[in-house]
Motif scaffolding. Structure first.
Motif: not given
Length: 145
Positions: A96, A99, A102
């Motif tokens: 990820n 992610k 983010y």
């Protein structure tokens, strides 16, 4: 002479693309957070949400410098008793990476309504394709600090 204060009705937002290929994750995240807040604009006003939209591409090709890939760990809690979980960044960047980017940007924005509105203008993609071609985004030509 008085200082200029931006008003929310006067703000026009642009779209920027940042390519994270072979760039440190934190440097890309801090640049994106600055654009989302609007700090790159001469009309920046701290109490007004005057930032632009940001699209980050190729997060799977972003790098972590030093030994962070092996040593850095993200902890989170599920809310249940004994629910403290951890994930190493080596695994997070493989599975990820969007992610991870983010979360890095989310931690750099203010933890209030201005930060929440700024986070809604962020789009993060693992690959080089994105869904926002209709907005005619520009490639970010400023430096990645």
């Amino acid at each position: 002479m008085s200082s200029y204060m931006a008003k929310s009705s006067e703000i026009s937002r642009k779209w920027y693309i940042i390519d994270a290929t072979d760039k440190p994750l934190g440097r890309v995240a801090s640049t994106a957070a600055s654009i989302l807040r609007g700090k790159h604009l001469p009309t920046f006003t701290p109490h007004v949400d005057c930032g632009d939209h940001v699209i980050i591409l190729n997060t799977d090709k972003a790098i972590l410098t030093g030994k962070k890939l092996d040593n850095k760990v993200r902890y989170y809690h599920t809310g249940w008793m004994g629910g403290l979980k951890e994930i190493k960044y080596k695994k997070l960047m493989v599975e990820n990476s969007d992610k991870a980017m983010y979360m890095a940007i989310e931690g750099m924005l203010p933890h209030n309504t201005i930060g929440a509105h700024a986070l809604k203008r962020l789009r993060v993609y693992k690959g080089s394709e994105h869904e926002n071609a209709a907005q005619k985004p520009e490639v970010w030509t400023g430096e990645i600090k």
